[in-house]
Design an enzyme around this catalytic site. Structure first.
Site, PDB file in Angstrom:
ATOM      1  CG  HIS A  45     -53.167  71.855  51.163  1.00 12.50           C
ATOM      2  ND1 HIS A  45     -51.831  71.539  51.110  1.00 12.50           N
ATOM      3  CD2 HIS A  45     -53.274  72.916  51.989  1.00 12.50           C
ATOM      4  CE1 HIS A  45     -51.160  72.385  51.870  1.00 12.50           C
ATOM      5  NE2 HIS A  45     -52.011  73.226  52.420  1.00 12.50           N
ATOM      6  CG  HIS A  91     -45.197  75.812  51.324  1.00 15.37           C
ATOM      7  ND1 HIS A  91     -44.971  77.143  51.094  1.00 15.37           N
ATOM      8  CD2 HIS A  91     -46.544  75.689  51.407  1.00 15.37           C
ATOM      9  CE1 HIS A  91     -46.120  77.790  51.066  1.00 15.37           C
ATOM     10  NE2 HIS A  91     -47.090  76.933  51.257  1.00 15.37           N
TER      11      HIS A  91
END
Lengths: 733, 223
Positions: A45, A91
């Protein structure tokens, strides 16, 4: 005895090789806190370790690009001393675990990325994908996830005061256990007031502002870099809680603090919180940052240094101020009722040094954390694909019924139920809100408006990731051009499965290369974006879903509607009837919805023709020659025609003779086509001709009817009603 | 005319109201911070703008009513000053007792944002004197808690005293008797859920909100 066992390393999602690299960079064994810091900074990430080598292939520059990838958001010059900052971010993982807070904090995170640059956010768009709502097993859960995501987005954006002006909402079985929530935000910024996430100036104070730090979201970035398993549901405490009211105060306070001139650098605390903001700010400036955790405002007692460093509590920022001007910053944050505290200072040795009441807890080179993450050129083979090339036998018995079925299908039906929960008008800039080809927001400070389109197509990209990605860019550029804007820049969100599987990695590589080709061709450099990998649940990957956000510029004026406005106008098809065959029909909505199959290839794209069509429609719109313009995309010509008639004015159409069978003629999704209505067909033709684009007159607008001679005839109401009510019926089934 | 637009923490239509007054109405405006306890003497009218003051925590408007400026607004209104609350501003006015009734969750339990038809029920107010009775205005709503409610005798009294200023043509939120906007007994305080400041520019799809501001201007001239 060592506390860092192989099990502890594995629990931090670091591989043995990665741990060896940690050891050699440090020259010693890390403390637990240091291990935690490495693990989040080196997570997929934060580090883009699987995608970095390929992301370099994307074009990132043009004359208008003020700031490309690498900062919190890209910035484009829009003239008259102003720029726009924008980016998209995912998300996905949090939104599966806790849909409402997952989506809400997704909005919060990207908004902070925008205003940390000094830009005031003026628009949000969302690209959201779910499993089918009507699936007997997973339907109820998918409905719950959709409702949660939508109310989370509404909750955050509405309260913060940014209009949610558009986006897309798509359904496919592959998103069943792995919904996608990609949020795009855009803000306006004076060109001479751009702020960077850099810890400049040795001795300058490092100031923490905003919400207090709690235990929420610890290891969120690591979680977002894992596949989902049955145990994932236990990761709920990893999802952060959002407070849009606090974020609104933070926005106003940050902009006001920047205005004082005392702010040197600023960065939001997003993924990996305090860890990421400190080492990235230091790394970018080539400086060190030393902080003492005792000064960090804390929401709960007894938090360990590990927890404070890894917390992903929302609505926090880290800023570096000019030494001696701290009080100016404190005054602003006090006015807005927010915490602010000096937690450390900038040093000259390039180290991140973390103390707790003076005791040294962690000491790592900033560059090792931010820039030395392992980079993988992961093996990639042929893109994963498990469908035939050949078309199955099919034959329509009722084209009108087919059209109605398509119009009431998940991807094509009206999304009003969703977007009416969003305040899409606040800030009074929305010239074109949700439901059109592209959203348009004006920039009050200049005479310019910004058109934005988000687009993705997992089925196209599954059939051919390279061509699919090009088609996605082409469509988003077409959307923006259809409202009269010149596409100038892009941001991308690459949603894929597990990159450690070579056939998934191949999807990612080919999609990036296709996107690079198309963005180069359409002159829309990518100024930033996000990569979301490991979108798999129990070994099942999602369709490869690169989502592109295209930003275009146009003069501020009343927008061209997508629907027919008056009777008796000539209906024209810019780009002509297009070409297709059965192989290139296998990725269409018709194949998906009516035949419930996928095969062959996505529609064929001629990028030169496509670009000419964009130029033609922009000229035609600028000359005021059309009363409506609507691009053809999902569902092809018949669906675009129906959508254009939903203000009550339909059309009678007589298509030129074609070798295409009726299903293909009406529903193929060949790109480079735009449906317009006009009182000046000759002039439209003339302008189109100038760009080498066919413009075919195909009929006339009429009240209340949609007729395609020889194929179908319906009242507008027969088409509109199922389209308008489908989503709500599916949700409340 | 100079309008004072109050800024509470969480107000988010303050800039819109300021912009509408200064750019589209052609009057002056100033932003008033909620910690102020005095209304500057050059202010002719006060706008409590929309948004989420204090995050709508506890209840919409329930915390804003304790802001120092509310005392000053009350004094201003008691002295006959013109006060308008749009959306969250209306909620603050009912919470602080300047207007009767309350605004509760929409009956469909969801936030709703769209244009509505709004019928002018009385022109006997400083906010609607330039409109025609029965005129239908197109003005957007954007709220989750816009369902107007009050005791039946309060509603009867509002109607008897001609204090229902606007009604929805199609009720979007379950408001009792379709009420979208009301005024106080002295007729100088208006609360309405729709956003007239968002309907003052042809580019925004409607200029019907201008009638509220034009009425205000002529009322101030007459004063």
């Amino acid at each position: 005895m060592s506390t860092i066992t192989p099990e502890v390393v594995a629990a931090h999602s670091l591989t043995p090789d990665e741990y060896q690299k940690v050891l050699s960079l440090l020259g010693r064994e890390p403390s637990l806190t240091e291990l935690g810091i490495f693990s989040v900074m080196w997570s997929e990430h934060c580090s883009y370790k699987s995608s970095k080598v390929h992301l370099k292939k994307l074009p990132t520059r043009s004359q208008l690009v003020l700031l490309g990838p690498g900062e919190n958001a890209g910035i484009i010059d829009i003239g008259q001393g102003y720029g726009i900052a924008f980016k998209i971010e995912s998300h996905n993982h949090p939104s599966f675990i806790e849909p409402f807070q997952g989506a809400a904090t997704g909005v919060g995170g990207i908004l902070r990325d925008i205003f940390t640059m000094g830009a005031r956010p003026i628009a949000v768009l969302d690209s959201i994908r779910f499993g089918p709502l009507d699936d007997p097993q997973t339907g109820p859960r998918n409905r719950r996830i959709l409702e949660g995501v939508v109310s989370g987005i509404a909750h955050y954006g509405n309260c913060f005061g940014v209009p949610t002006v558009g986006g897309e909402c798509v359904f496919h079985k592959s998103y069943d256990g792995n919904p996608l929530v990609n949020v795009f935000a855009l803000g306006v910024i004076p060109k001479d007031k751009i702020f960077f996430g850099r810890a400049e100036g040795i001795g300058n104070p490092v100031i923490y502002v905003g919400a207090k730090t709690g235990r929420d979201g610890i290891h969120g970035a690591t979680m977002a870099s894992d596949e989902f398993t049955e145990e994932s549901k236990q990761k709920r405490p990893n999802v952060q809680m959002g407070d849009p009211f606090l974020e609104k105060l933070l926005l106003e306070a940050c902009l006001e603090a920047m205005y004082t001139g005392a702010v040197v650098g600023i960065q939001d605390m997003g993924a990996a919180g305090l860890t990421c903001s400190t080492c990235e700010m230091g790394s970018r400036a080539g400086t060190g940052v030393e902080i003492d955790l005792q000064y960090v405002p804390q929401r709960e007692t007894g938090m360990s240094p590990y927890e404070i460093m890894l917390s992903e509590s929302q609505e926090r920022m880290l800023l570096v101020a000019e030494k001696g001007r701290e009080q100016e910053i404190f005054d602003v944050f006090n006015k807005w009722g927010l915490d602010s505290a000096t937690v450390g200072f900038v040093t000259d040795d390039g180290m991140l040094r973390v103390r707790d009441h003076g005791v040294l807890i962690a000491e790592i080179n900033n560059r090792d954390l931010a820039d030395e993450a392992p980079i993988y050129d992961r093996p990639h083979t042929k893109p994963h694909r498990n469908v035939p090339m050949e078309a199955p036998a099919f034959a329509s018995t009722d084209l009108k019924a087919d059209l109605i079925t398509l119009l009431s299908s998940g991807d094509l039906c009206s999304k009003k139920w969703i977007y009416e929960q969003y305040d899409y008008m606040v800030r009074t800039n929305t010239l074109a809100g949700p439901g059109g080809d592209a959203a348009i927001v004006r920039v009050k400070e200049t005479g310019t408006s910004v058109a934005i389109s988000l687009d993705g197509n997992g089925r196209y990209c599954y059939l051919d990731p390279r061509e699919g990605a090009k088609l996605v860019v082409a469509e988003a550029c077409r959307n923006v051009s259809t409202v009269g804007a010149l596409p100038v820049a892009a941001t991308n969100n690459l949603n894929f499965g597990n990159p450690q599987r070579p056939e998934i990695m191949a999807q990612l590589v080919e999609a990036i290369e296709g996107m690079a080709d198309a963005c180069l061709h359409f002159e829309t450099p990518i100024t930033g974006g996000n990569v979301s990998l490991y979108n798999e649940t129990l070994g099942e990957g999602i369709l490869p879903t690169p989502v592109i956000g295209i930003v275009g510029l146009l003069p501020t004026q009343a927008p061209v509607p997508s629907r027919f406005q008056n009777e008796g106008r000539t209906v024209m098809l810019l780009g002509g009837i297009g070409s297709s065959d059965e192989v290139h029909f296998g990725g269409t909505q018709y194949a998906h919805v009516l035949l419930k199959q996928m095969w062959g290839l996505p529609p064929a794209l001629d990028m030169d023709l496509e670009k000419n069509v964009h130029a033609a429609i922009r000229d035609i719109v600028a000359a005021g020659l059309v009363e409506s313009a609507h691009d053809l995309s999902d569902g092809g010509f018949a669906v675009a025609l129906a959508e254009a008639s939903f203000d009550g004015i339909g059309a009678t159409i007589s298509l030129p003779s074609s070798a295409l069978r009726p299903e293909l003629l009406l529903f193929h999704e060949g790109p480079s086509r735009i449906l317009v209505s006009t009182t000046s067909p000759e002039e439209v033709s003339k302008l189109a001709d100038k760009h080498g684009v066919p413009a075919v007159a195909i009929g006339t607008t009429v009240k209340g009817q949609v007729v395609i001679e020889g194929h179908l005839s319906a009242t507008v109401e027969e088409l509109h009603q199922p389209w308008a009510t489908a989503l709500e019926s599916a949700l409340h089934a | 005319m100079k309008a004072g637009v109050v800024v509470f923490p969480g107000s988010n239509c303050d800039h819109d109201a300021y912009y509408a007054v200064t750019q589209n109405v052609g009057a002056q405006a100033a932003l008033l911070w909620h910690q102020e306890s005095q209304i500057p003497s050059d202010i002719d009218a006060i706008i409590l703008p929309g948004g989420f003051s204090y995050g709508d925590y506890l209840r919409c408007g329930a915390i804003a009513k304790f802001s120092p400026i509310i005392g000053a607004v009350k004094k201003f209104a008691d002295a006959g000053g013109l006060v308008m609350g749009f959306c969250n501003g209306f909620q603050i006015l009912t919470e602080s007792g300047l207007l009767p009734g309350a605004l509760i969750r929409n009956n469909n339990l969801k936030f709703r944002c769209h244009q509505v038809g709004l019928r002018v029920e009385t022109t006997n107010t400083p906010f609607t004197n330039a409109a025609e009775k029965g005129q239908i205005l197109t003005i957007p709503i954007a709220h989750g808690e816009g369902c107007y409610t009050a005791e039946p005798h309060v509603l009867d009294q509002l109607e008897a005293e001609d204090r229902v200023v606007f009604r929805y043509v199609q009720n979007p939120n379950g408001s009792l008797r379709d009420i979208a906007g009301i005024c106080n007994a002295s007729r100088n305080v208006l609360g309405m859920m729709p956003h007239p400041e968002r309907a003052t520019d042809p580019l925004m799809g409607s200029t019907d909100g201008l009638v509220v501001f034009r009425s205000l201007l002529s009322a101030l001239v007459a004063k």
